[in-house]
Scaffold this motif. Structure first.
Motif, PDB file in Angstrom:
ATOM      1  N   LEU A  44      -2.432   6.058   2.133  1.00 18.76           N
ATOM      2  CA  LEU A  44      -3.417   5.636   1.132  1.00 18.76           C
ATOM      3  C   LEU A  44      -3.558   6.685   0.026  1.00 18.76           C
ATOM      4  O   LEU A  44      -3.706   6.338  -1.150  1.00 18.76           O
ATOM      5  N   ALA A  83       0.828  -1.213   0.000  1.00 15.82           N
ATOM      6  CA  ALA A  83       0.000   0.000   0.000  1.00 15.82           C
ATOM      7  C   ALA A  83       0.858   1.257   0.000  1.00 15.82           C
ATOM      8  O   ALA A  83       0.463   2.297  -0.544  1.00 15.82           O
ATOM      9  N   VAL A 139     -11.600   0.152   5.594  1.00 18.23           N
ATOM     10  CA  VAL A 139     -11.420   0.851   4.321  1.00 18.23           C
ATOM     11  C   VAL A 139     -12.777   0.932   3.637  1.00 18.23           C
ATOM     12  O   VAL A 139     -13.386  -0.094   3.306  1.00 18.23           O
ATOM     13  N   LEU A 146       0.830  -1.040   4.646  1.00 15.45           N
ATOM     14  CA  LEU A 146       0.126   0.123   5.194  1.00 15.45           C
ATOM     15  C   LEU A 146       0.572   0.362   6.626  1.00 15.45           C
ATOM     16  O   LEU A 146       0.887   1.489   7.019  1.00 15.45           O
TER      17      LEU A 146
END
Length: 306
Positions: A198, A137, A231, A144
């Motif tokens: 993100l 990510a 998400v 992430l």
């Protein structure tokens, strides 16, 4: 019998009687000493899991899971990695569940503490070592978020026939997009960091982050999630995915009354069994015994002197 023999005999009798008096005092002291009360339970349950992954609000993967629903028992399970693209979780995931009649379970937390002191009757624990979530990510081979350890634990203990619950979690060496996050960082910093990663990765999504989520369970008890990352799609509120990292829960727990201390019958004088209670404490009984022994010793010394 001459005077020397009489003296020796009386001295021997004195020693014997004083020995009997001391033995009686020792018995009284043993009876007066308080007995330790146990903290037993009648029933209880505990559970934990390492991670739970939800995709499109329908598919759920939860691994590993440990659960105890009997009065007493222990369960533990470990897995490595949870393949569930795109929210795969890698690392060593462990779940533990423990329920004991006696309070002898130590906490598994190493950084944070519970509000209720242990040891405990029940514990539900979930943890992940070397966790990595949403790989790539933040760039190639950069997740992430990652952490050396993510752990959540719920506990319960029976004290004085009353159950007390506590839950807490800890994140050790947390990183967001490869950047280190201080241990006690505000939740807003974590959310901002995940959102930034993100956005930079080009994922047009909304992110909701919850940390150390503690709630009461249905029917009584407590549960905790160390970290929950949701998400959401850009066009609606249906989650594209949700990752719950480290979960522990206990309860409901019911406590049993501690067994009452019973005096040994051989130490109870026969002639006093039918007498009503006078309200005297153990300390007053011990004091009376000491006084009686002292008076008896004085009488013996007077007889010896004669």
């Amino acid at each position: 019998m001459n005077r020397v023999q009489r003296t020796t005999t009386r001295a021997g009798g004195l020693r014997a009687r004083v020995g009997v008096a001391l033995t009686g005092l020792a018995a009284i002291a043993l009876l007066a000493a308080p007995m330790a009360n146990a903290d037993p339970i009648d029933s209880g349950s505990a559970a934990g899991f390492g991670a739970e992954i939800m995709l499109s609000d329908t598919d759920v993967t939860r691994e590993p899971v440990a659960e105890v629903t009997a009065v007493a028992g222990d369960d533990e399970s470990t897995v490595i990695d949870i393949p569930a693209d795109p929210l795969a979780v890698s690392g060593t995931l462990t779940a533990r569940a423990n329920v004991h009649v006696e309070s002898d379970i130590e906490s598994g937390l190493t950084v944070n503490d519970h509000t209720v002191e242990g040891p405990y009757n029940a514990r539900g624990l979930g943890e992940i070592e070397n966790a990595q979530v949403l790989m790539d990510a933040a760039g190639e081979d950069v997740p992430l978020l990652s952490a050396a350890l993510i752990r959540a634990e719920a506990v319960a203990v029976c004290t004085a026939d009353t159950v007390q619950y506590s839950a807490n979690s800890e994140l050790v060496d947390l990183q967001i997009g490869g950047e280190a996050v201080p241990l006690d960082s505000p939740l807003s910093d974590i959310i901002d960091g995940i959102s930034t990663v993100l956005a930079e990765s080009g994922l047009d999504v909304l992110v909701n982050v919850e940390r150390n989520v503690i709630a009461e369970t249905e029917g009584g008890g407590i549960e905790v999630d160390a970290l929950v990352v949701t998400v959401l799609s850009a066009v609606g509120d249906v989650p594209l995915g949700q990752v719950t990292l480290a979960h522990g829960e206990v309860g409901p727990i019911t406590c049993a009354a501690a067994p009452a201390a019973e005096l040994p019958q051989q130490f109870e004088p026969e002639e006093t069994r039918a007498l009503p209670a006078t309200g005297g404490s153990a300390a007053s009984l011990l004091g009376a015994g000491l006084l009686a022994a002292a008076l008896g010793g004085l009488a013996l010394r007077r007889r010896f002197a004669a």
